[in-house]
Design a protein around this motif. Structure first.
Motif, PDB file in Angstrom:
ATOM      1  N   SER A  75      32.582  26.597  84.445  1.00 30.41           N
ATOM      2  CA  SER A  75      32.264  26.680  83.023  1.00 30.41           C
ATOM      3  C   SER A  75      31.300  27.844  82.806  1.00 30.41           C
ATOM      4  CB  SER A  75      31.625  25.378  82.532  1.00 30.41           C
ATOM      5  OG  SER A  75      31.312  25.458  81.154  1.00 30.41           O
ATOM      6  N   PHE A  76      31.678  28.757  81.898  1.00 28.84           N
ATOM      7  CA  PHE A  76      30.841  29.922  81.622  1.00 28.84           C
ATOM      8  C   PHE A  76      29.789  29.557  80.585  1.00 28.84           C
ATOM      9  CE2 PHE A  76      30.585  34.403  79.689  1.00 28.84           C
ATOM     10  CZ  PHE A  76      29.624  34.799  80.607  1.00 28.84           C
ATOM     11  N   ILE A  77      28.525  29.680  80.974  1.00 28.93           N
ATOM     12  CA  ILE A  77      27.411  29.360  80.083  1.00 28.93           C
ATOM     13  C   ILE A  77      26.998  30.585  79.284  1.00 28.93           C
ATOM     14  CG2 ILE A  77      24.981  28.629  80.050  1.00 28.93           C
ATOM     15  CD1 ILE A  77      25.762  27.076  82.711  1.00 28.93           C
ATOM     16  N   GLY A  78      27.128  31.761  79.887  1.00 29.28           N
ATOM     17  CA  GLY A  78      26.765  33.004  79.216  1.00 29.28           C
ATOM     18  C   GLY A  78      25.987  33.911  80.137  1.00 29.28           C
ATOM     19  N   HIS A  79      26.114  35.225  79.920  1.00 36.52           N
ATOM     20  CA  HIS A  79      25.478  36.254  80.742  1.00 36.52           C
ATOM     21  C   HIS A  79      25.886  36.048  82.201  1.00 36.52           C
ATOM     22  CE1 HIS A  79      22.938  39.645  81.337  1.00 36.52           C
ATOM     23  NE2 HIS A  79      22.155  38.997  82.192  1.00 36.52           N
ATOM     24  N   ALA A  80      24.964  35.661  83.093  1.00 37.36           N
ATOM     25  CA  ALA A  80      25.319  35.423  84.490  1.00 37.36           C
ATOM     26  C   ALA A  80      25.220  33.950  84.864  1.00 37.36           C
ATOM     27  CB  ALA A  80      24.422  36.254  85.399  1.00 37.36           C
ATOM     28  N   LEU A 252      32.368  38.676  88.967  1.00 40.82           N
ATOM     29  CA  LEU A 252      31.838  40.037  89.042  1.00 40.82           C
ATOM     30  C   LEU A 252      31.224  40.471  87.716  1.00 40.82           C
ATOM     31  CD1 LEU A 252      34.870  41.665  90.910  1.00 40.82           C
ATOM     32  CD2 LEU A 252      32.666  41.020  91.907  1.00 40.82           C
ATOM     33  N   PRO A 253      30.088  41.174  87.749  1.00 46.36           N
ATOM     34  CA  PRO A 253      29.479  41.680  86.518  1.00 46.36           C
ATOM     35  C   PRO A 253      30.230  42.885  85.976  1.00 46.36           C
ATOM     36  CG  PRO A 253      28.201  42.380  88.410  1.00 46.36           C
ATOM     37  CD  PRO A 253      29.284  41.486  88.945  1.00 46.36           C
ATOM     38  N   ILE A 254      30.341  42.956  84.646  1.00 42.11           N
ATOM     39  CA  ILE A 254      31.018  44.105  84.023  1.00 42.11           C
ATOM     40  C   ILE A 254      30.158  44.774  82.959  1.00 42.11           C
ATOM     41  CG2 ILE A 254      33.306  43.118  84.458  1.00 42.11           C
ATOM     42  CD1 ILE A 254      33.416  42.525  81.368  1.00 42.11           C
ATOM     43  N   GLY A 255      28.945  44.277  82.712  1.00 40.64           N
ATOM     44  CA  GLY A 255      28.147  44.814  81.618  1.00 40.64           C
ATOM     45  C   GLY A 255      26.826  45.403  82.063  1.00 40.64           C
ATOM     46  N   ALA A 256      26.040  45.883  81.069  1.00 39.97           N
ATOM     47  CA  ALA A 256      24.713  46.487  81.292  1.00 39.97           C
ATOM     48  C   ALA A 256      24.825  47.733  82.169  1.00 39.97           C
ATOM     49  CB  ALA A 256      23.743  45.470  81.891  1.00 39.97           C
ATOM     50  N   ALA A 285      39.604  37.276  89.733  1.00 39.41           N
ATOM     51  CA  ALA A 285      38.210  37.522  89.356  1.00 39.41           C
ATOM     52  C   ALA A 285      37.936  36.967  87.971  1.00 39.41           C
ATOM     53  CB  ALA A 285      37.887  39.016  89.398  1.00 39.41           C
ATOM     54  N   LEU A 286      36.668  36.631  87.754  1.00 42.23           N
ATOM     55  CA  LEU A 286      36.133  36.301  86.436  1.00 42.23           C
ATOM     56  C   LEU A 286      35.012  37.283  86.132  1.00 42.23           C
ATOM     57  CD1 LEU A 286      35.894  32.393  86.530  1.00 42.23           C
ATOM     58  CD2 LEU A 286      37.477  33.770  85.173  1.00 42.23           C
ATOM     59  N   ALA A 287      34.940  37.720  84.887  1.00 41.34           N
ATOM     60  CA  ALA A 287      33.908  38.671  84.463  1.00 41.34           C
ATOM     61  C   ALA A 287      32.701  37.934  83.899  1.00 41.34           C
ATOM     62  CB  ALA A 287      34.475  39.621  83.411  1.00 41.34           C
ATOM     63  N   HIS A 288      31.527  38.537  84.068  1.00 39.85           N
ATOM     64  CA  HIS A 288      30.324  38.011  83.419  1.00 39.85           C
ATOM     65  C   HIS A 288      29.313  39.135  83.252  1.00 39.85           C
ATOM     66  CE1 HIS A 288      27.808  36.874  87.275  1.00 39.85           C
ATOM     67  NE2 HIS A 288      28.419  38.027  87.401  1.00 39.85           N
ATOM     68  N   HIS A 289      28.074  38.776  82.847  1.00 34.59           N
ATOM     69  CA  HIS A 289      26.978  39.726  82.650  1.00 34.59           C
ATOM     70  C   HIS A 289      27.266  40.658  81.468  1.00 34.59           C
ATOM     71  CE1 HIS A 289      23.560  42.305  83.686  1.00 34.59           C
ATOM     72  NE2 HIS A 289      23.211  41.399  84.590  1.00 34.59           N
ATOM     73  N   HIS A 290      27.714  40.074  80.368  1.00 38.59           N
ATOM     74  CA  HIS A 290      28.005  40.863  79.170  1.00 38.59           C
ATOM     75  C   HIS A 290      27.906  39.954  77.952  1.00 38.59           C
ATOM     76  CE1 HIS A 290      32.004  39.059  78.387  1.00 38.59           C
ATOM     77  NE2 HIS A 290      31.965  38.841  79.692  1.00 38.59           N
ATOM     78  N   GLY A 291      27.603  40.537  76.798  1.00 39.17           N
ATOM     79  CA  GLY A 291      27.758  39.860  75.524  1.00 39.17           C
ATOM     80  C   GLY A 291      26.671  38.895  75.109  1.00 39.17           C
ATOM     81  N   THR A 292      25.651  38.655  75.948  1.00 42.46           N
ATOM     82  CA  THR A 292      24.603  37.689  75.583  1.00 42.46           C
ATOM     83  C   THR A 292      23.261  38.365  75.335  1.00 42.46           C
ATOM     84  OG1 THR A 292      25.661  35.843  76.739  1.00 42.46           O
ATOM     85  CG2 THR A 292      23.296  35.673  76.383  1.00 42.46           C
ATOM     86  N   THR A 296      21.117  47.154  77.828  1.00 40.51           N
ATOM     87  CA  THR A 296      21.387  48.584  77.967  1.00 40.51           C
ATOM     88  C   THR A 296      22.035  49.111  76.689  1.00 40.51           C
ATOM     89  OG1 THR A 296      23.419  47.942  79.128  1.00 40.51           O
ATOM     90  CG2 THR A 296      21.523  48.528  80.482  1.00 40.51           C
ATOM     91  N   ASP A 297      22.692  50.253  76.755  1.00 39.28           N
ATOM     92  CA  ASP A 297      23.031  50.985  75.530  1.00 39.28           C
ATOM     93  C   ASP A 297      24.452  50.781  75.012  1.00 39.28           C
ATOM     94  OD1 ASP A 297      20.496  51.967  75.666  1.00 39.28           O
ATOM     95  OD2 ASP A 297      21.047  54.013  76.209  1.00 39.28           O
ATOM     96  N   GLU A 298      25.361  50.214  75.809  1.00 34.35           N
ATOM     97  CA  GLU A 298      26.752  50.095  75.347  1.00 34.35           C
ATOM     98  C   GLU A 298      26.882  49.027  74.261  1.00 34.35           C
ATOM     99  OE1 GLU A 298      26.536  47.156  78.785  1.00 34.35           O
ATOM    100  OE2 GLU A 298      25.802  49.192  78.387  1.00 34.35           O
ATOM    101  N   ALA A 299      27.966  49.115  73.489  1.00 38.70           N
ATOM    102  CA  ALA A 299      28.245  48.154  72.418  1.00 38.70           C
ATOM    103  C   ALA A 299      28.559  46.783  73.006  1.00 38.70           C
ATOM    104  CB  ALA A 299      29.417  48.638  71.568  1.00 38.70           C
ATOM    105  N   ILE A 300      28.433  45.746  72.197  1.00 38.20           N
ATOM    106  CA  ILE A 300      28.589  44.380  72.689  1.00 38.20           C
ATOM    107  C   ILE A 300      29.995  44.128  73.224  1.00 38.20           C
ATOM    108  CG2 ILE A 300      29.198  43.444  70.404  1.00 38.20           C
ATOM    109  CD1 ILE A 300      27.550  40.928  71.170  1.00 38.20           C
ATOM    110  N   ASP A 301      31.010  44.761  72.629  1.00 32.33           N
ATOM    111  CA  ASP A 301      32.383  44.532  73.062  1.00 32.33           C
ATOM    112  C   ASP A 301      32.895  45.599  74.030  1.00 32.33           C
ATOM    113  OD1 ASP A 301      32.399  46.577  71.217  1.00 32.33           O
ATOM    114  OD2 ASP A 301      34.193  45.882  70.159  1.00 32.33           O
TER     115      ASP A 301
END
Length: 343
Positions: A75-80, A252-256, A285-292, A296-301
């Motif tokens: 279950s994905f809670i958010g971020h990492a 795996l992380p995809i953000g920040a 794989a499942l992605a995380h470390h994004h959207g919460t 850093t500087d990239e857009a939320i999506d």
């Protein structure tokens, strides 16, 4: 072996990644200096995309009390942060329920969505894995609340136990070095493995505590949980494949990751994450470390969009590297060889 010391910072024997005072990655690079931080934050030409103040997920999970049999429920809670349920064990990864990823409650990166599981909806938590000391991964307020409510074991790399127990002696922290395997019970175990990152809680304690990724042994196979990492030349991911064999899943992380000149050594972008998946050889794989938290500087999506583009460029099916929103669930069944199902 477990380290239980009353000193403020970790003390232990010199090794190939500890010089007697600070940890280091022999196959990585040191974190950026304060002058680099100031250049990023205040230098000319910076383009920081604006995130919405609130971007809620349409999903919310109410987990079962336990998951038995040959199955893993993620279950994905958010971020990492994740809840992993398997073999009648409930395991949290880098749990953060706080409003801010910060040393203070009134400033710092603020949540843009609610945790995918309300704290009061959590089942009994047996174990917590904390990857390193950055505030978006090691959240004392959440760990203290978990200690009061469930008193779980907390498994973490060397030195982070001191941070936890100094803040709250009730946190049952146990610290371990890279490559140490820890039995969690019911034939589930976790091994701490090297990752390309660093750690700090303040200005003067850089790399005084260790950081790690996790290989979790479950009834459906091994799960490789990378909470934070740069890519480098990919050797960290290839070595996990060599040492641990077939991996059923990689998280795996995809953000920040922007700007790249500053972030590339410690944070992967989506293209790096796709290469890391190929290197480690995981079936999915499942992605995380994004959207919460906007760190850093990239857009939320941007991470999700770029992940799709990177999968296309690598001619990899999108189902092989899934993106969940907080509150969404994936189940892996030991008898299903194809891509796991999303709930």
């Amino acid at each position: 072996m477990s380290t239980r010391r009353s000193t403020k910072t970790y003390c232990g024997p010199v090794s190939d990644h500890f010089d007697g005072g600070r940890f280091f990655d022999p196959d990585g690079v040191p974190p950026k200096s304060l002058s680099h931080v100031l250049r990023w934050q205040f230098g000319g030409g910076r383009k920081r995309e604006r995130w919405p103040d609130w971007a809620p997920s349409p999903h919310a999970d109410t987990p079962p009390a336990r998951v038995n049999g040959g199955k893993v429920r993620l279950s994905f809670i958010g971020h990492a942060s994740w809840l992993i349920q398997t073999a009648a064990l409930n395991i949290l990864i880098d749990p953060v329920w706080s409003t801010r990823a910060s040393p203070v409650a009134w400033a710092g990166p603020k949540r843009r969505d609610a945790p995918g599981i309300a704290f009061d909806a959590l089942p009994t938590i047996d174990a917590v894995l904390v990857s390193h000391g950055h505030y978006d991964h090691l959240d004392i307020a959440t760990l203290s609340k978990l200690a009061r409510t469930f008193a779980p074991r907390v498994v973490t790399p060397l030195g982070n136990d001191l941070t936890m127990r100094k803040a709250d002696a009730a946190i049952r922290a146990e610290s371990f070095d890279w490559h140490h395997r820890v039995e969690l019970g019911n034939d589930v175990a976790v091994t701490l493995v090297p990752t390309r990152h660093w750690s700090a809680r303040g200005v003067f304690d850089r790399n005084r505590a260790l950081w790690a990724s996790f290989v979790l042994e479950t009834p459906v196979g091994k799960l490789y949980v990378v909470c934070d990492s740069g890519y480098g030349d990919g050797r960290h991911f290839r070595r996990v494949a060599e040492a641990h064999g077939a991996l059923r899943l990689a998280i795996l992380p995809i953000g920040a990751y922007e700007p790249r000149w500053f972030m590339r050594d410690q944070h992967m972008n989506p293209s790096d994450a796709v290469k890391a998946l190929a290197d480690c050889g995981a079936a999915q794989a499942l992605a995380h470390h994004h959207g919460t938290f906007q760190l850093t500087d990239e857009a939320i999506d941007a991470p999700v969009v770029a992940l799709g583009e990177s999968l296309d460029a690598a001619q990899m099916p999108h189902e092989k590297f899934s993106v969940l929103k907080p509150g969404q669930v994936m189940e892996i069944d030991s008898v299903v060889p194809a891509f796991s199902r999303e709930l």
